[in-house]
Motif scaffolding. Sequence first.
Motif, PDB file in Angstrom:
ATOM      1  N   SER A  36       0.859  -1.189   0.000  1.00 52.32           N
ATOM      2  CA  SER A  36       0.000   0.000   0.000  1.00 52.32           C
ATOM      3  C   SER A  36       0.898   1.242   0.000  1.00 52.32           C
ATOM      4  O   SER A  36       2.105   1.158   0.266  1.00 52.32           O
ATOM      5  CB  SER A  36      -0.881   0.014   1.248  1.00 52.32           C
ATOM      6  N   ILE A  37       0.289   2.382  -0.256  1.00 50.79           N
ATOM      7  CA  ILE A  37       1.047   3.635  -0.221  1.00 50.79           C
ATOM      8  C   ILE A  37       1.624   3.852   1.180  1.00 50.79           C
ATOM      9  O   ILE A  37       2.785   4.247   1.330  1.00 50.79           O
ATOM     10  CB  ILE A  37       0.147   4.816  -0.646  1.00 50.79           C
ATOM     11  N   LYS A  38       0.828   3.559   2.212  1.00 48.71           N
ATOM     12  CA  LYS A  38       1.306   3.747   3.588  1.00 48.71           C
ATOM     13  C   LYS A  38       2.502   2.849   3.892  1.00 48.71           C
ATOM     14  O   LYS A  38       3.430   3.257   4.589  1.00 48.71           O
ATOM     15  CB  LYS A  38       0.181   3.469   4.587  1.00 48.71           C
ATOM     16  N   SER A  71      -4.593  -2.495  -7.258  1.00 49.81           N
ATOM     17  CA  SER A  71      -5.783  -3.316  -7.100  1.00 49.81           C
ATOM     18  C   SER A  71      -6.414  -2.948  -5.764  1.00 49.81           C
ATOM     19  O   SER A  71      -5.721  -2.749  -4.767  1.00 49.81           O
ATOM     20  CB  SER A  71      -5.432  -4.795  -7.154  1.00 49.81           C
ATOM     21  N   THR A  72      -7.732  -2.825  -5.790  1.00 51.63           N
ATOM     22  CA  THR A  72      -8.460  -2.411  -4.593  1.00 51.63           C
ATOM     23  C   THR A  72      -9.440  -3.501  -4.190  1.00 51.63           C
ATOM     24  O   THR A  72     -10.121  -4.069  -5.036  1.00 51.63           O
ATOM     25  CB  THR A  72      -9.219  -1.098  -4.872  1.00 51.63           C
ATOM     26  N   THR A  73      -9.450  -3.778  -2.900  1.00 53.21           N
ATOM     27  CA  THR A  73     -10.408  -4.748  -2.377  1.00 53.21           C
ATOM     28  C   THR A  73     -11.176  -4.098  -1.228  1.00 53.21           C
ATOM     29  O   THR A  73     -10.707  -3.139  -0.624  1.00 53.21           O
ATOM     30  CB  THR A  73      -9.701  -6.007  -1.842  1.00 53.21           C
ATOM     31  N   ASN A  78     -12.869  -0.963   5.236  1.00 49.52           N
ATOM     32  CA  ASN A  78     -12.128  -2.180   4.876  1.00 49.52           C
ATOM     33  C   ASN A  78     -11.463  -2.093   3.499  1.00 49.52           C
ATOM     34  O   ASN A  78     -10.895  -3.059   3.032  1.00 49.52           O
ATOM     35  CB  ASN A  78     -13.065  -3.391   4.904  1.00 49.52           C
ATOM     36  N   ARG A  79     -11.587  -0.932   2.882  1.00 48.20           N
ATOM     37  CA  ARG A  79     -10.998  -0.756   1.553  1.00 48.20           C
ATOM     38  C   ARG A  79      -9.470  -0.767   1.657  1.00 48.20           C
ATOM     39  O   ARG A  79      -8.884  -0.100   2.501  1.00 48.20           O
ATOM     40  CB  ARG A  79     -11.471   0.552   0.949  1.00 48.20           C
ATOM     41  N   TYR A  83      -0.351  -1.723  -4.495  1.00 53.20           N
ATOM     42  CA  TYR A  83       0.362  -1.440  -5.739  1.00 53.20           C
ATOM     43  C   TYR A  83       1.398  -2.537  -5.969  1.00 53.20           C
ATOM     44  O   TYR A  83       2.052  -2.999  -5.028  1.00 53.20           O
ATOM     45  CB  TYR A  83       1.083  -0.091  -5.654  1.00 53.20           C
ATOM     46  N   SER A  84       1.524  -2.920  -7.220  1.00 54.91           N
ATOM     47  CA  SER A  84       2.567  -3.880  -7.599  1.00 54.91           C
ATOM     48  C   SER A  84       3.175  -3.411  -8.915  1.00 54.91           C
ATOM     49  O   SER A  84       2.563  -2.632  -9.665  1.00 54.91           O
ATOM     50  CB  SER A  84       1.981  -5.287  -7.740  1.00 54.91           C
ATOM     51  N   ALA A  85       4.353  -3.893  -9.202  1.00 54.91           N
ATOM     52  CA  ALA A  85       5.021  -3.529 -10.462  1.00 54.91           C
ATOM     53  C   ALA A  85       4.395  -4.322 -11.600  1.00 54.91           C
ATOM     54  O   ALA A  85       4.069  -5.500 -11.437  1.00 54.91           O
ATOM     55  CB  ALA A  85       6.510  -3.825 -10.366  1.00 54.91           C
TER      56      ALA A  85
END
Length: 142
Positions: A36-38, A71-73, A78-79, A83-85
Amino acid sequence: MSGINNYHLNEEGLQRFFGSLQARIMETIWASDQLSIKEVHARLNDESPIALNTVMTVMNRLEERGILRKSTTGRGKNRLTLYSAVQSKEQFLAEQAKTVTHGLIREFGDLVVAHMVDAMEEADPALIQKLERKLMELKQRS
């Protein structure tokens, strides 16, 4: 893929293709697969202080350029967006090396090939053998 429009001759490693922060983000993502960004922010912030919004902006720009995928779940609280390459580091570097090489040969032709041959004096013997096999394949096709 790609999304890389500039090649910086005077830089080293990934910074030939990315800015400094972009390169650090990509190394972090490649080392962990999906974050995640965090999570990226926390890892980069451990190295040197950086604003969360800066990391978010750069990661979203990398996603817009097709270098990262998100990708978001879940929904609401709960969202979770990860991020992936899009490519592995090895695939990315191979594609960039191919693009740079083809561009140089297209633009400067014989001059580039002559310098590549000269540079082979410093190359690993295994690379020279690979080049010899490739040249033999090309000769047999023509």
